[in-house]
Design a protein around this motif. Structure first.
Motif, PDB file in Angstrom:
ATOM      1  N   GLU A   1       0.833  -1.207   0.000  1.00 35.50           N
ATOM      2  CA  GLU A   1       0.000   0.000   0.000  1.00 35.50           C
ATOM      3  C   GLU A   1       0.866   1.255   0.000  1.00 35.50           C
ATOM      4  O   GLU A   1       0.494   2.281  -0.567  1.00 35.50           O
ATOM      5  N   VAL A   2       2.035   1.159   0.629  1.00 34.09           N
ATOM      6  CA  VAL A   2       2.965   2.292   0.662  1.00 34.09           C
ATOM      7  C   VAL A   2       3.421   2.620  -0.760  1.00 34.09           C
ATOM      8  O   VAL A   2       3.521   3.793  -1.137  1.00 34.09           O
ATOM      9  N   ALA A   3       3.690   1.590  -1.565  1.00 33.72           N
ATOM     10  CA  ALA A   3       4.100   1.806  -2.954  1.00 33.72           C
ATOM     11  C   ALA A   3       2.972   2.459  -3.751  1.00 33.72           C
ATOM     12  O   ALA A   3       3.219   3.379  -4.549  1.00 33.72           O
ATOM     13  N   LEU A   4       1.746   2.007  -3.544  1.00 29.85           N
ATOM     14  CA  LEU A   4       0.612   2.618  -4.246  1.00 29.85           C
ATOM     15  C   LEU A   4       0.468   4.083  -3.839  1.00 29.85           C
ATOM     16  O   LEU A   4       0.225   4.946  -4.684  1.00 29.85           O
ATOM     17  N   ALA A   5       0.629   4.356  -2.556  1.00 29.26           N
ATOM     18  CA  ALA A   5       0.540   5.746  -2.082  1.00 29.26           C
ATOM     19  C   ALA A   5       1.618   6.604  -2.730  1.00 29.26           C
ATOM     20  O   ALA A   5       1.363   7.763  -3.089  1.00 29.26           O
ATOM     21  N   GLU A   6       2.807   6.065  -2.908  1.00 30.13           N
ATOM     22  CA  GLU A   6       3.887   6.821  -3.544  1.00 30.13           C
ATOM     23  C   GLU A   6       3.584   7.066  -5.022  1.00 30.13           C
ATOM     24  O   GLU A   6       3.816   8.163  -5.537  1.00 30.13           O
ATOM     25  N   VAL A   7       3.045   6.067  -5.704  1.00 31.27           N
ATOM     26  CA  VAL A   7       2.654   6.260  -7.107  1.00 31.27           C
ATOM     27  C   VAL A   7       1.578   7.341  -7.186  1.00 31.27           C
ATOM     28  O   VAL A   7       1.622   8.217  -8.056  1.00 31.27           O
ATOM     29  N   TYR A   8       0.638   7.290  -6.268  1.00 35.99           N
ATOM     30  CA  TYR A   8      -0.418   8.316  -6.260  1.00 35.99           C
ATOM     31  C   TYR A   8       0.182   9.695  -5.987  1.00 35.99           C
ATOM     32  O   TYR A   8      -0.191  10.672  -6.627  1.00 35.99           O
ATOM     33  N   ARG A   9       1.122   9.777  -5.056  1.00 36.74           N
ATOM     34  CA  ARG A   9       1.756  11.055  -4.753  1.00 36.74           C
ATOM     35  C   ARG A   9       2.445  11.618  -5.989  1.00 36.74           C
ATOM     36  O   ARG A   9       2.346  12.799  -6.286  1.00 36.74           O
ATOM     37  N   ARG A  10       3.091  10.755  -6.737  1.00 39.55           N
ATOM     38  CA  ARG A  10       3.824  11.192  -7.926  1.00 39.55           C
ATOM     39  C   ARG A  10       2.909  11.545  -9.098  1.00 39.55           C
ATOM     40  O   ARG A  10       3.184  12.479  -9.844  1.00 39.55           O
ATOM     41  N   HIS A  11       1.869  10.765  -9.294  1.00 39.83           N
ATOM     42  CA  HIS A  11       1.109  10.877 -10.546  1.00 39.83           C
ATOM     43  C   HIS A  11      -0.379  11.187 -10.372  1.00 39.83           C
ATOM     44  O   HIS A  11      -1.070  11.413 -11.360  1.00 39.83           O
ATOM     45  N   GLY A  12      -0.868  11.186  -9.135  1.00 33.70           N
ATOM     46  CA  GLY A  12      -2.297  11.398  -8.907  1.00 33.70           C
ATOM     47  C   GLY A  12      -2.801  12.739  -9.410  1.00 33.70           C
ATOM     48  O   GLY A  12      -3.881  12.832  -9.993  1.00 33.70           O
ATOM     49  N   GLY A  13      -2.017  13.797  -9.214  1.00 37.25           N
ATOM     50  CA  GLY A  13      -2.430  15.119  -9.675  1.00 37.25           C
ATOM     51  C   GLY A  13      -2.592  15.183 -11.180  1.00 37.25           C
ATOM     52  O   GLY A  13      -3.545  15.777 -11.701  1.00 37.25           O
ATOM     53  N   ALA A  14      -1.663  14.567 -11.907  1.00 33.13           N
ATOM     54  CA  ALA A  14      -1.733  14.576 -13.371  1.00 33.13           C
ATOM     55  C   ALA A  14      -2.944  13.773 -13.858  1.00 33.13           C
ATOM     56  O   ALA A  14      -3.647  14.200 -14.786  1.00 33.13           O
ATOM     57  N   VAL A  15      -3.181  12.630 -13.225  1.00 31.13           N
ATOM     58  CA  VAL A  15      -4.327  11.798 -13.608  1.00 31.13           C
ATOM     59  C   VAL A  15      -5.631  12.551 -13.350  1.00 31.13           C
ATOM     60  O   VAL A  15      -6.509  12.620 -14.213  1.00 31.13           O
ATOM     61  N   TYR A  16      -5.748  13.148 -12.171  1.00 36.39           N
ATOM     62  CA  TYR A  16      -6.954  13.913 -11.831  1.00 36.39           C
ATOM     63  C   TYR A  16      -7.128  15.102 -12.783  1.00 36.39           C
ATOM     64  O   TYR A  16      -8.235  15.368 -13.263  1.00 36.39           O
ATOM     65  N   GLY A  17      -6.025  15.812 -13.053  1.00 35.00           N
ATOM     66  CA  GLY A  17      -6.108  16.986 -13.932  1.00 35.00           C
ATOM     67  C   GLY A  17      -6.602  16.628 -15.324  1.00 35.00           C
ATOM     68  O   GLY A  17      -7.443  17.333 -15.891  1.00 35.00           O
TER      69      GLY A  17
END
Length: 191
Positions: free
Chosen positions: A21-37
């Motif tokens: 889950e920590v790895a998923l959270a890191e992927v989200y931290r890195r790329h979540g904003g771009a995906v949402y945008g």
């Protein structure tokens, strides 16, 4: 051992495949904003963009093997997923609106006779009576959702209550109404 923020995207996906889950959270931290945008630009709706973003990351969690580092970056992969999901949502919404418009025209063209009008008024009276027998919190949630056309999320915000609570109240209220309407002899509610 390197810190999670030092992992490459490919290493993070490998960790996600091992249910990190920590790895998923890191992927989200890195790329979540771009995906949402991207989703928000396509959908023009923040709530729907959040849903698409959640679907993209949930899909990565459930199917990390779909990412192939040899074919491109993780960001490109996630953005492609987001774009596809967002376009599907737009198409679905557009199809639904067209279908509803066609149904409305078909209904209007079919005509409306006095017997149907009398029946509809009688049913409306029974529904009003059934609504009046509901507890206030169930009645208000149903009114907002079904008569004012709000989504569950909007009703939850309007009532300042968790979405799950709102859904439960609507479900319970609808069950109570079904019982009252069935007892009153209104057909079609006992399914």
């Amino acid at each position: 051992m390197p810190q999670i923020d030092e992992f490459s995207d490919a290493q993070l996906v490998t960790s996600i495949a091992r249910y990190s889950e920590v790895a998923l959270a890191e992927v989200y931290r890195r790329h979540g904003g771009a995906v949402y945008g991207l989703a928000k630009r396509v959908l023009h709706n923040p709530a729907e963009a959040e849903d698409v973003t959640q679907e993209v990351f949930l899909r990565l969690w459930n199917q990390p093997d779909r990412f192939d580092a040899a074919r491109g970056s993780l960001r490109s992969f996630l953005l492609a997923q987001a774009h596809g999901r967002a376009v599907d949502a737009v198409r679905s919404s557009s199809s639904r609106r067209l279908r509803e418009a066609r149904d409305a025209v078909r209904t209007a063209e079919a005509g409306y006779d006095l017997q149907h009008e009398v029946w509809d008024l009688a049913v409306a009276d029974q529904v009003t009576r059934a609504m009046g027998e509901l507890p206030e919190e169930e009645r208000r949630a149903i009114e907002l959702a079904y008569f004012d056309g709000h989504t569950y999320r909007e009703v939850a915000l309007l009532l300042d209550q968790p979405e799950g609570t709102v859904k439960s109240r609507i479900r319970n209220g609808m069950r109570r109404m079904r019982a009252v309407l069935t007892d009153a002899g209104v057909r079609g509610v006992d399914a």
